[in-house]
Motif scaffolding. Structure first.
Motif, PDB file in Angstrom:
ATOM      1  N   LEU A  57       0.830  -1.203   0.000  1.00 31.09           N
ATOM      2  CA  LEU A  57       0.000   0.000   0.000  1.00 31.09           C
ATOM      3  C   LEU A  57       0.872   1.264   0.000  1.00 31.09           C
ATOM      4  O   LEU A  57       0.590   2.228  -0.712  1.00 31.09           O
ATOM      5  N   LEU A  58       1.955   1.223   0.804  1.00 28.21           N
ATOM      6  CA  LEU A  58       2.848   2.390   0.867  1.00 28.21           C
ATOM      7  C   LEU A  58       3.570   2.585  -0.467  1.00 28.21           C
ATOM      8  O   LEU A  58       3.721   3.718  -0.943  1.00 28.21           O
ATOM      9  N   GLU A  59       3.994   1.487  -1.073  1.00 25.04           N
ATOM     10  CA  GLU A  59       4.645   1.592  -2.376  1.00 25.04           C
ATOM     11  C   GLU A  59       3.676   2.151  -3.417  1.00 25.04           C
ATOM     12  O   GLU A  59       4.085   2.906  -4.314  1.00 25.04           O
ATOM     13  N   GLY A  60       2.397   1.823  -3.258  1.00 25.13           N
ATOM     14  CA  GLY A  60       1.386   2.375  -4.164  1.00 25.13           C
ATOM     15  C   GLY A  60       1.264   3.881  -4.010  1.00 25.13           C
ATOM     16  O   GLY A  60       1.124   4.610  -5.007  1.00 25.13           O
ATOM     17  N   ILE A  61       1.320   4.350  -2.755  1.00 21.81           N
ATOM     18  CA  ILE A  61       1.283   5.798  -2.517  1.00 21.81           C
ATOM     19  C   ILE A  61       2.511   6.454  -3.149  1.00 21.81           C
ATOM     20  O   ILE A  61       2.405   7.493  -3.819  1.00 21.81           O
ATOM     21  N   TYR A  62       3.677   5.839  -2.941  1.00 19.16           N
ATOM     22  CA  TYR A  62       4.912   6.366  -3.517  1.00 19.16           C
ATOM     23  C   TYR A  62       4.755   6.508  -5.034  1.00 19.16           C
ATOM     24  O   TYR A  62       5.017   7.575  -5.612  1.00 19.16           O
ATOM     25  N   ALA A 114       4.045   3.303   7.069  1.00 19.14           N
ATOM     26  CA  ALA A 114       2.973   2.306   7.048  1.00 19.14           C
ATOM     27  C   ALA A 114       3.105   1.465   8.315  1.00 19.14           C
ATOM     28  O   ALA A 114       3.868   0.503   8.355  1.00 19.14           O
ATOM     29  N   GLY A 115       2.374   1.854   9.349  1.00 22.14           N
ATOM     30  CA  GLY A 115       2.419   1.158  10.626  1.00 22.14           C
ATOM     31  C   GLY A 115       1.193   0.275  10.810  1.00 22.14           C
ATOM     32  O   GLY A 115       0.582  -0.186   9.840  1.00 22.14           O
ATOM     33  N   LYS A 116       0.793   0.094  12.061  1.00 20.30           N
ATOM     34  CA  LYS A 116      -0.336  -0.796  12.366  1.00 20.30           C
ATOM     35  C   LYS A 116      -1.625  -0.347  11.691  1.00 20.30           C
ATOM     36  O   LYS A 116      -2.419  -1.154  11.219  1.00 20.30           O
ATOM     37  N   ARG A 117      -1.835   0.982  11.620  1.00 16.80           N
ATOM     38  CA  ARG A 117      -3.098   1.478  11.090  1.00 16.80           C
ATOM     39  C   ARG A 117      -3.199   1.360   9.575  1.00 16.80           C
ATOM     40  O   ARG A 117      -4.255   1.577   8.997  1.00 16.80           O
ATOM     41  N   ALA A 118      -2.094   0.968   8.939  1.00 18.67           N
ATOM     42  CA  ALA A 118      -2.144   0.730   7.491  1.00 18.67           C
ATOM     43  C   ALA A 118      -2.963  -0.521   7.178  1.00 18.67           C
ATOM     44  O   ALA A 118      -3.372  -0.735   6.034  1.00 18.67           O
ATOM     45  N   CYS A 119      -3.219  -1.331   8.212  1.00 16.31           N
ATOM     46  CA  CYS A 119      -4.012  -2.552   8.028  1.00 16.31           C
ATOM     47  C   CYS A 119      -5.503  -2.308   8.258  1.00 16.31           C
ATOM     48  O   CYS A 119      -6.317  -3.232   8.154  1.00 16.31           O
ATOM     49  N   GLU A 120      -5.871  -1.066   8.627  1.00 13.51           N
ATOM     50  CA  GLU A 120      -7.286  -0.751   8.845  1.00 13.51           C
ATOM     51  C   GLU A 120      -8.015  -0.597   7.519  1.00 13.51           C
ATOM     52  O   GLU A 120      -7.408  -0.605   6.443  1.00 13.51           O
ATOM     53  N   ASP A 121      -9.317  -0.457   7.604  1.00 11.06           N
ATOM     54  CA  ASP A 121     -10.135  -0.222   6.420  1.00 11.06           C
ATOM     55  C   ASP A 121     -10.963   1.039   6.625  1.00 11.06           C
ATOM     56  O   ASP A 121     -11.896   1.034   7.429  1.00 11.06           O
ATOM     57  N   PRO A 122     -10.642   2.151   5.954  1.00 12.34           N
ATOM     58  CA  PRO A 122      -9.547   2.290   4.976  1.00 12.34           C
ATOM     59  C   PRO A 122      -8.204   2.410   5.682  1.00 12.34           C
ATOM     60  O   PRO A 122      -8.133   2.807   6.838  1.00 12.34           O
ATOM     61  N   PRO A 123      -7.111   2.114   4.943  1.00 15.01           N
ATOM     62  CA  PRO A 123      -5.774   2.211   5.539  1.00 15.01           C
ATOM     63  C   PRO A 123      -5.440   3.653   5.938  1.00 15.01           C
ATOM     64  O   PRO A 123      -5.791   4.595   5.240  1.00 15.01           O
ATOM     65  N   LEU A 178       0.627  13.452  11.783  1.00 14.04           N
ATOM     66  CA  LEU A 178      -0.708  13.389  11.195  1.00 14.04           C
ATOM     67  C   LEU A 178      -1.038  11.945  10.837  1.00 14.04           C
ATOM     68  O   LEU A 178      -0.150  11.142  10.540  1.00 14.04           O
ATOM     69  N   TYR A 179      -2.331  11.618  10.862  1.00 10.42           N
ATOM     70  CA  TYR A 179      -2.794  10.295  10.451  1.00 10.42           C
ATOM     71  C   TYR A 179      -3.749  10.492   9.283  1.00 10.42           C
ATOM     72  O   TYR A 179      -4.831  11.059   9.433  1.00 10.42           O
ATOM     73  N   LEU A 180      -3.314  10.030   8.112  1.00 14.16           N
ATOM     74  CA  LEU A 180      -4.030  10.369   6.885  1.00 14.16           C
ATOM     75  C   LEU A 180      -4.273   9.140   6.019  1.00 14.16           C
ATOM     76  O   LEU A 180      -3.511   8.169   6.049  1.00 14.16           O
ATOM     77  N   THR A 181      -5.342   9.222   5.238  1.00 17.66           N
ATOM     78  CA  THR A 181      -5.583   8.198   4.230  1.00 17.66           C
ATOM     79  C   THR A 181      -4.627   8.408   3.065  1.00 17.66           C
ATOM     80  O   THR A 181      -3.896   9.410   3.008  1.00 17.66           O
ATOM     81  N   LYS A 182      -4.653   7.486   2.124  1.00 19.16           N
ATOM     82  CA  LYS A 182      -3.790   7.606   0.944  1.00 19.16           C
ATOM     83  C   LYS A 182      -4.007   8.940   0.244  1.00 19.16           C
ATOM     84  O   LYS A 182      -3.047   9.636  -0.099  1.00 19.16           O
TER      85      LYS A 182
END
Length: 461
Positions: free
Chosen positions: A375-380, A422-431, A444-448
């Motif tokens: 998911l993080l690589e996708g953001i990159y 991409a920590g624990k909350r990257a596994c949430e829905d939505p990440p 900050l805690y942000l969506t993609k």
């Protein structure tokens, strides 16, 4: 060496798509493990031949920005070169805005040129001198008043219509410092921007002087650096008016006196021992130390008279050009910025010249959060696709054998303005992703979509 980065492929430039890649192909990710940036962030052991006498020196060596060569000389590694290129771009913009034209003059100058001005003798041992195989004497230029004045003097038909003439360069300079110290703050070889101006009258030359001082103040304001313009001595350069641009710092080698209300500022060498109050408002002058990062001089005809640098007036009569010179220590600004903005163990850059703007940290390999890596690589990838001009400013920390915490600690020390995790909350829905804004200290805690929107505001020269 903790986190030593052994790859060499990035030494020549960013790891982006090859020039022959098909149109629409994904840009190659810039991987931290492949950067030539040897890290020693724990300060283990000692580097041969150097002593870190200042915060900036220590942080720049440990962070893989510079490497000590011979005494007072340094290798500039890729991250430092990136920062310097950005700074030079900002300087170019500032100089072009005041009518500057860029030139490049030889570092090697003949002794005859310097003897004519008297500075071959007057500069003393600080001038690097050498002789060629024919016994002809030369010096490595610490400054270029002689060379540029001879250049302009050679233009025999220079008209008043071509003035003001404002020529500048960004080149290596050399000074045989008796005691090089503090890394790039006091070195024997350094980069400098020097502008030389030619005007038709003293009045016009002084207008140019004020224009350039204003350009310097605006540049430092744009960088977010607390620079102070102070009255200064003309020294070996000469002239009748001079100002230094100083960054207040405890480690600074210059002593300054400042009016608390901003009415007066000077190097102590410009005030008498009895002067303790501001000559304008009478308030007690405060004393501080500063790092000189810029210097301006009104030269008058000191050099134009020696080399016969003349222009022709409307009645076709020759007149000596009125000159000024204006220096900025490019590499010193880099080091001084780190000196005044950083903490003891973490680099902080003026955001515009940070070598890299954002670091992406995926989960540790084998951890519960590992699926967040894709998911993080996708953001990159999406971020670079949307903002290709930032492709060289986004680093992916692929050292996934290390914990997120360890890599975040390294990222803070290296001074990336933004760190995306991409920590624990990257596994949430939505990440949800964790974003550290290093300059504001906010997390900050942000969506993609939120991450990409935030990073889209990143500015680079």
């Amino acid at each position: 060496m903790s986190g030593g980065l052994r790859g060499w492929r990035a030494a020549a430039g960013p790891l982006l798509q090859a020039s022959g890649a098909p149109h629409g192909a994904r840009r190659r990710r810039l991987l931290l493990s492949e950067l030539f940036q040897p890290l020693n962030l724990q300060g283990e052991g000692s580097e041969a031949g150097w002593e870190a006498g200042s915060r900036s020196h220590r942080l720049m060596v440990q962070g893989g920005l510079i490497h000590p060569g011979s005494t007072g000389c340094y290798c500039y590694l890729p991250p430092a070169v990136r920062a310097m290129d950005k700074l030079v771009h900002l300087i170019d913009e500032a100089m072009e805005a005041v009518g500057g034209q860029k030139v490049n003059m030889p570092c090697l100058s003949s002794a005859e040129l310097w003897r004519a001005s008297g500075r071959w003798e007057n500069m003393g041992p600080e001038l690097f001198r050498l002789a060629d195989r024919h016994g002809k004497d030369y010096c490595l230029g610490p400054t270029h008043e002689e060379a540029v004045t001879e250049l302009v003097a050679a233009q025999s038909g220079l008209s008043y219509k071509q003035l003001p003439l404002r020529l500048y360069q960004v080149t290596r300079k050399f000074r045989d410092e008796p005691k090089p110290r503090f890394g790039l703050l006091r070195s024997r070889e350094f980069y400098m921007k020097d502008m030389y101006t030619f005007d038709a009258s003293e009045e016009a030359a002084r207008r140019t002087y004020e224009l350039l001082c204003g350009a310097y103040r605006s540049l430092f304001e744009r960088l977010g650096l607390p620079c102070v313009q102070v009255q200064a001595a003309t020294g070996s350069i000469g002239g009748t008016t001079s100002h230094e641009f100083q960054l207040p710092a405890d480690i600074g080698e210059d002593r300054l006196v400042l009016c608390p209300h901003g009415h007066f500022a000077a190097n102590v060498e410009m005030v008498s021992g009895e002067q303790a109050a501001c000559p304008t408002c009478g308030e007690k002058l405060a004393q501080t130390r500063g790092i000189e990062v810029g210097h301006t001089f009104y030269l008058g005809t000191k050099y134009s008279a020696v080399y016969n640098a003349v222009y022709y007036s409307p009645d076709n009569k020759p007149h000596l050009a009125e000159m000024g010179c204006y220096g900025l220590g490019v590499t010193r600004i880099l080091a001084a910025s780190i000196e005044v903005l950083s903490t003891e163990d973490s680099i902080r850059w003026p955001s515009l010249i940070a070598p890299y703007q954002v670091c992406f940290i995926p989960p540790k390999k084998g951890s519960k959060e590992e699926k967040g890596a894709a998911l993080l690589e996708g953001i990159y990838d999406d971020f670079i696709e949307a903002h290709p001009h930032l492709a060289g400013d986004a680093v992916l920390d692929d050292r996934t054998q290390m914990t997120i915490g360890k890599r975040l600690k390294d990222a803070k020390k290296l001074g990336y303005p933004y760190v995306v995790i991409a920590g624990k909350r990257a596994c949430e829905d939505p990440p949800v992703f964790e974003v550290w804004d290093q300059n504001s200290g906010k997390v900050l805690y942000l969506t993609k979509e939120g991450v990409i929107e935030l990073l889209s505001k990143v500015q680079v020269p």
